[in-house]
Design an enzyme around this catalytic site. Structure first.
Site, PDB file in Angstrom:
ATOM      1  N   LYS A  79       4.632   2.349  -1.930  1.00 37.63           N
ATOM      2  CA  LYS A  79       5.159   3.571  -2.532  1.00 37.63           C
ATOM      3  C   LYS A  79       6.549   3.864  -1.966  1.00 37.63           C
ATOM      4  CE  LYS A  79       0.479   5.569  -2.018  1.00 37.63           C
ATOM      5  NZ  LYS A  79      -0.247   5.143  -3.190  1.00 37.63           N
ATOM      6  N   HIS A  81      -7.644  -5.099  -1.654  1.00 31.84           N
ATOM      7  CA  HIS A  81      -6.401  -4.458  -1.232  1.00 31.84           C
ATOM      8  C   HIS A  81      -5.869  -5.161   0.015  1.00 31.84           C
ATOM      9  CE1 HIS A  81      -3.688  -0.976  -1.075  1.00 31.84           C
ATOM     10  NE2 HIS A  81      -3.877  -0.934   0.241  1.00 31.84           N
ATOM     11  N   SER A 115       0.826  -1.188   0.000  1.00 29.62           N
ATOM     12  CA  SER A 115       0.000   0.000   0.000  1.00 29.62           C
ATOM     13  C   SER A 115       0.875   1.259   0.000  1.00 29.62           C
ATOM     14  CB  SER A 115      -0.968  -0.048   1.197  1.00 29.62           C
ATOM     15  OG  SER A 115      -1.950   0.954   1.089  1.00 29.62           O
ATOM     16  N   TRP A 154      -9.174   1.047  -6.594  1.00 32.14           N
ATOM     17  CA  TRP A 154      -8.652   2.320  -6.081  1.00 32.14           C
ATOM     18  C   TRP A 154      -7.175   2.476  -6.452  1.00 32.14           C
ATOM     19  CZ3 TRP A 154     -10.687   6.652  -4.855  1.00 32.14           C
ATOM     20  CH2 TRP A 154     -10.116   7.531  -3.934  1.00 32.14           C
TER      21      TRP A 154
END
Length: 420
Positions: free
Chosen positions: A265, A399, A261, A349
């Site tokens: 990044k 997710h 998640s 998303w």
């Protein structure tokens, strides 16, 4: 084929409720994705074509790092001088004899009263030599990744979750995130695990700047290129590597950085900046990670947390085409090292298709450097993995980071960085 896969993703997602915020602010209609054109990773900002590996290493790669720093993540400081590592606890018989456990405190300014971070390490107990490592941040404190009662409980601010009371970890937080860290499976495969809690450096919540490490550096959060929380967490991953490079039980040439998640990044940015990491794994990282900015699907700059990025980043909301870089160039900064982009079929998303397209578009840089890129022309079906040097998979489900993800990440590691 790609349009068919996108339709299948939408159908799968319809089986689960999309978060309210996503319903209000996200586009989930492929027909509404506006045309876009990606910047060429092999063309300098002045228009010069990059034709050799030397040009990439000496000119284009440093230019891209600067562009990501100034426009997206912010400029991180170098490693602090005088950093000191203290082993606060160790056991040669952890997890029922399966592991060697170490707990390390990194004194970032070398003093006991200064800023510090705590690192939890597990190594295979019966390793015959230095072992490769998976290194990643955790969400709720080191104690949350395992029920091991010897793990120190973080004293720092924690986002609300099971076992967290008034933003403080309790005894009930032990092992609450263990499903995200299949430690025994990893150890039995011959790899070690190292993790740190992001709250040691920047608590993952609004209005936490004063509790972060950033005031210690006396930097202004209003500066356009001020480093955000993602850059801070990535910086912390490099500090963990600094320690691992001193540990003779660790194969420092086989350290894989991984994140899920928003920490996916951070893992991508850490691997892009710090070439000491031998491989990068980004799981469900989405916008600001592996998903294309210019593809207006799912999460967008407009709705992202301000504190995650440099202030300049938010100014590109609704004008993403003006960004001088895109996610395929972030992935390309890992080249020629192996990189794995994991996505999930119901995680619209995070735009699974946008992550696949970014991975595909990073290929020219890998090929310039003499290695393969992503070995697929079309998006794989849900439940399928592409195990090339740029790897990609589309897990069935929402997710998350699951055992299925880890099984594929271990296969990837076995292919490119196996235990000796």
């Amino acid at each position: 084929m790609m349009r068919k896969t996108a339709s299948l993703l939408l159908a799968l997602a319809a089986l689960h409720a999309v978060p309210a915020r996503a319903q209000l602010d996200g586009n989930f209609d492929e027909a509404r994705v506006a045309p876009y054109r990606l910047p060429d990773p092999l063309v300098m900002a002045d228009g010069t074509a990059v034709r050799t590996a030397a040009q990439w290493r000496e000119r284009r790669r440093p230019e891209l790092v600067r562009l990501f720093e100034r426009n997206i993540y912010g400029i991180s400081p170098p490693a602090p001088r005088g950093m000191r590592f203290v082993v606060t606890e160790t056991s040669a018989n952890a997890l029922g004899g399966l592991a060697v456990r170490k707990q390390i405190r990194i004194h970032l300014d070398g003093t006991a009263g200064g800023p510090q971070m705590s690192v939890l390490i597990y190594l295979p107990a019966h390793a015959r030599g230095p072992v490769p490592m998976f290194v990643g941040p955790n969400f709720h404190g080191n104690q949350s990744i395992s029920a091991d009662p010897a793990i120190a409980i973080t004293p720092n601010w924690v986002t609300p979750a099971e076992g967290i009371a008034k933003n403080r970890a309790t005894l009930h937080s032990r092992g609450t995130d263990a499903s995200e860290w299949p430690i025994e499976r990893i150890l039995k495969a011959g790899y070690g695990v190292a993790t740190y809690f992001t709250g040691d450096l920047y608590p993952d919540g609004d209005n936490q700047f004063a509790q972060s490490i950033q005031p210690w550096y006396r930097t202004s959060p209003s500066a356009p290129d001020h480093w955000g929380a993602i850059a801070t967490w990535a910086w912390g991953l490099s500090r963990v590597y600094d320690y691992l490079a001193t540990d003779r039980a660790v194969d420092a040439k086989r350290v894989i950085v991984i994140g899920h998640s928003r920490y996916g990044k951070a893992a991508l940015w850490a691997g892009a900046r710090d070439t000491r990491f031998a491989a990068v794994i980004s799981n469900d990282s989405g916008e600001g990670g592996a998903s294309l900015y210019r593809r207006n699907f799912g999460e967008t700059i407009r709705v992202m947390n301000n504190y995650w990025f440099a202030p300049t980043y938010k100014t590109f909301s609704e004008r993403e085409a003006e960004l001088p870089v895109d996610a395929h160039e972030l992935i390309a900064l890992v080249a020629p090292r192996p990189v794995y982009i994991g996505a999930a079929s119901e995680d619209l998303w995070a735009d699974p298709l946008g992550q696949f397209l970014a991975a595909k578009a990073a290929g020219p840089v890998y090929r310039l450097l003499g290695v393969e890129g992503l070995a697929a022309d079309a998006m794989p079906a849900p439940g399928q993995a592409i195990q090339s040097r740029i790897a990609f998979h589309l897990r069935v489900g929402p997710h998350a980071i699951t055992a299925w993800d880890w099984d594929n990440y271990l296969r990837f590691a076995d292919k490119f960085l196996p235990p000796r």
